[in-house]
Design a protein around this motif. Structure first.
Motif, PDB file in Angstrom:
ATOM      1  N   LEU A  68       0.657  -0.923   0.251  1.00 31.74           N
ATOM      2  CA  LEU A  68      -0.277  -0.022  -0.247  1.00 31.74           C
ATOM      3  C   LEU A  68       1.071   1.371   0.296  1.00 31.74           C
ATOM      4  N   GLU A  69       2.080   1.201   1.180  1.00 27.76           N
ATOM      5  CA  GLU A  69       2.591   2.729   0.451  1.00 27.76           C
ATOM      6  C   GLU A  69       3.810   3.098  -0.258  1.00 27.76           C
ATOM      7  N   GLN A  70       3.858   1.505  -0.951  1.00 32.94           N
ATOM      8  CA  GLN A  70       4.787   1.600  -2.476  1.00 32.94           C
ATOM      9  C   GLN A  70       3.428   2.447  -3.133  1.00 32.94           C
ATOM     10  N   ALA A  71       1.958   1.740  -2.906  1.00 35.20           N
ATOM     11  CA  ALA A  71       1.705   2.082  -4.414  1.00 35.20           C
ATOM     12  C   ALA A  71       1.203   3.880  -4.130  1.00 35.20           C
ATOM     13  N   ILE A  72       0.916   4.278  -2.868  1.00 37.56           N
ATOM     14  CA  ILE A  72       0.724   5.573  -2.580  1.00 37.56           C
ATOM     15  C   ILE A  72       1.544   6.447  -3.276  1.00 37.56           C
ATOM     16  N   ALA A  73       3.203   6.234  -3.187  1.00 39.70           N
ATOM     17  CA  ALA A  73       3.805   6.794  -3.534  1.00 39.70           C
ATOM     18  C   ALA A  73       3.641   6.879  -5.256  1.00 39.70           C
ATOM     19  N   ARG A  74       3.633   5.657  -5.577  1.00 43.11           N
ATOM     20  CA  ARG A  74       3.566   5.546  -6.883  1.00 43.11           C
ATOM     21  C   ARG A  74       2.523   6.346  -7.522  1.00 43.11           C
ATOM     22  N   HIS A  75       1.553   5.902  -7.287  1.00 38.83           N
ATOM     23  CA  HIS A  75       0.178   6.908  -8.009  1.00 38.83           C
ATOM     24  C   HIS A  75       0.029   8.714  -7.294  1.00 38.83           C
ATOM     25  N   GLY A  76       0.918   8.781  -6.392  1.00 34.18           N
ATOM     26  CA  GLY A  76       0.916   9.863  -6.228  1.00 34.18           C
ATOM     27  C   GLY A  76      -0.406  10.356  -5.112  1.00 34.18           C
ATOM     28  N   VAL A  77      -1.367   9.771  -4.198  1.00 33.59           N
ATOM     29  CA  VAL A  77      -1.949   9.975  -3.727  1.00 33.59           C
ATOM     30  C   VAL A  77      -2.008  11.436  -2.685  1.00 33.59           C
ATOM     31  N   LEU A  78      -1.102  11.268  -1.972  1.00 31.06           N
ATOM     32  CA  LEU A  78      -0.976  12.401  -0.722  1.00 31.06           C
ATOM     33  C   LEU A  78      -1.607  14.075  -1.990  1.00 31.06           C
ATOM     34  N   ARG A  79      -0.825  14.195  -3.506  1.00 32.65           N
ATOM     35  CA  ARG A  79      -1.149  15.070  -3.543  1.00 32.65           C
ATOM     36  C   ARG A  79      -2.556  15.814  -3.802  1.00 32.65           C
ATOM     37  N   PHE A  80      -3.690  14.881  -3.998  1.00 28.13           N
ATOM     38  CA  PHE A  80      -4.935  15.286  -3.283  1.00 28.13           C
ATOM     39  C   PHE A  80      -5.276  15.143  -1.839  1.00 28.13           C
ATOM     40  N   ILE A  81      -4.830  15.500  -1.071  1.00 33.42           N
ATOM     41  CA  ILE A  81      -5.302  15.169   0.543  1.00 33.42           C
ATOM     42  C   ILE A  81      -5.072  17.168   0.716  1.00 33.42           C
ATOM     43  N   ASP A  82      -6.173  17.951   1.051  1.00 27.18           N
ATOM     44  CA  ASP A  82      -6.363  18.988   1.569  1.00 27.18           C
ATOM     45  C   ASP A  82      -4.956  19.215   2.815  1.00 27.18           C
ATOM     46  N   GLU A  83      -4.677  20.548   2.240  1.00 27.40           N
ATOM     47  CA  GLU A  83      -3.885  21.131   2.580  1.00 27.40           C
ATOM     48  C   GLU A  83      -3.580  21.232   4.600  1.00 27.40           C
ATOM     49  N   GLY A  84      -3.102  21.188   5.412  1.00 24.92           N
ATOM     50  CA  GLY A  84      -2.656  20.591   5.958  1.00 24.92           C
ATOM     51  C   GLY A  84      -3.280  19.239   7.170  1.00 24.92           C
ATOM     52  N   GLY A  85      -4.268  18.765   6.289  1.00 28.01           N
ATOM     53  CA  GLY A  85      -4.632  16.952   6.365  1.00 28.01           C
ATOM     54  C   GLY A  85      -3.971  15.714   6.447  1.00 28.01           C
ATOM     55  N   SER A  86      -4.636  14.868   6.447  1.00 26.93           N
ATOM     56  CA  SER A  86      -3.172  13.864   6.439  1.00 26.93           C
ATOM     57  C   SER A  86      -4.939  12.667   6.226  1.00 26.93           C
ATOM     58  N   ARG A  87      -3.510  11.517   5.391  1.00 27.91           N
ATOM     59  CA  ARG A  87      -4.233  10.787   5.722  1.00 27.91           C
ATOM     60  C   ARG A  87      -4.240   9.431   7.204  1.00 27.91           C
ATOM     61  N   HIS A  88      -5.468   8.682   7.710  1.00 31.78           N
ATOM     62  CA  HIS A  88      -5.521   8.516   8.776  1.00 31.78           C
ATOM     63  C   HIS A  88      -6.024   7.275   8.968  1.00 31.78           C
ATOM     64  N   THR A  89      -5.166   6.024   9.102  1.00 30.28           N
ATOM     65  CA  THR A  89      -5.004   4.974   8.914  1.00 30.28           C
ATOM     66  C   THR A  89      -5.927   3.897  10.020  1.00 30.28           C
ATOM     67  N   GLU A  90      -6.769   3.504  10.734  1.00 29.26           N
ATOM     68  CA  GLU A  90      -7.339   3.200  11.651  1.00 29.26           C
ATOM     69  C   GLU A  90      -7.219   1.191  10.877  1.00 29.26           C
ATOM     70  N   ARG A  91      -6.648   0.407  11.842  1.00 28.83           N
ATOM     71  CA  ARG A  91      -6.898  -1.028  11.353  1.00 28.83           C
ATOM     72  C   ARG A  91      -7.517  -1.989  12.238  1.00 28.83           C
ATOM     73  N   PHE A  92      -8.093  -2.573  11.966  1.00 28.90           N
ATOM     74  CA  PHE A  92      -9.761  -3.123  13.045  1.00 28.90           C
ATOM     75  C   PHE A  92      -9.609  -4.792  12.337  1.00 28.90           C
ATOM     76  N   VAL A  93     -10.017  -6.094  13.718  1.00 29.12           N
ATOM     77  CA  VAL A  93      -9.966  -6.777  13.854  1.00 29.12           C
ATOM     78  C   VAL A  93     -11.434  -7.647  14.146  1.00 29.12           C
ATOM     79  N   ALA A  94     -11.871  -8.874  14.433  1.00 32.52           N
ATOM     80  CA  ALA A  94     -13.099  -9.084  14.562  1.00 32.52           C
ATOM     81  C   ALA A  94     -12.855  -9.357  16.407  1.00 32.52           C
ATOM     82  N   CYS A  95     -14.067  -9.121  17.140  1.00 32.34           N
ATOM     83  CA  CYS A  95     -14.164  -9.456  18.418  1.00 32.34           C
ATOM     84  C   CYS A  95     -14.035 -11.149  18.420  1.00 32.34           C
ATOM     85  N   ALA A  96     -13.445 -11.263  19.406  1.00 40.19           N
ATOM     86  CA  ALA A  96     -13.620 -13.330  19.972  1.00 40.19           C
ATOM     87  C   ALA A  96     -15.139 -13.712  20.328  1.00 40.19           C
TER      88      ALA A  96
END
Length: 96
Positions: A68-96
């Motif tokens: 994912l990180e390589q693809a973000i760099a390769r496709h230049g996704v960060l240029r679309f993020i609003d100034e002062g903003g950032s990508r927020h990643t949340e990772r979830f797993v199923a409850c036991a």
């Protein structure tokens, strides 16, 4: 090993939505080829400038993160993020 589900959200620059959509289609195809994980993206219902990428059922978190990180760099996704903003990643797993 528990399956991981990624929810990544960020503010987009106004006026670039169509370009971002094309870029995300290409990025997600790229990530899918690398990992077998097909992503999707949405925008917030009451705020069309907040977008979210979703990747579900990830089994190999380190490999997925690297692809994912390589693809973000390769496709230049960060240029679309609003100034002062950032990508927020949340990772979830199923409850036991």
């Amino acid at each position: 090993m528990a399956l991981s589900h990624y929810y990544i959200y960020y503010p987009v620059r106004i006026g670039l939505e169509a370009d971002l959509a094309r870029t995300l289609h290409n990025l997600q195809a790229d990530v899918g080829e690398q990992t077998g994980i097909t992503g999707r993206f949405l925008r917030k219902a009451d705020d069309p400038w907040t977008w979210m990428e979703i990747y579900e059922n990830v089994t190999d978190v380190p490999a997925f993160d690297a692809a994912l990180e390589q693809a973000i760099a390769r496709h230049g996704v960060l240029r679309f993020i609003d100034e002062g903003g950032s990508r927020h990643t949340e990772r979830f797993v199923a409850c036991a």
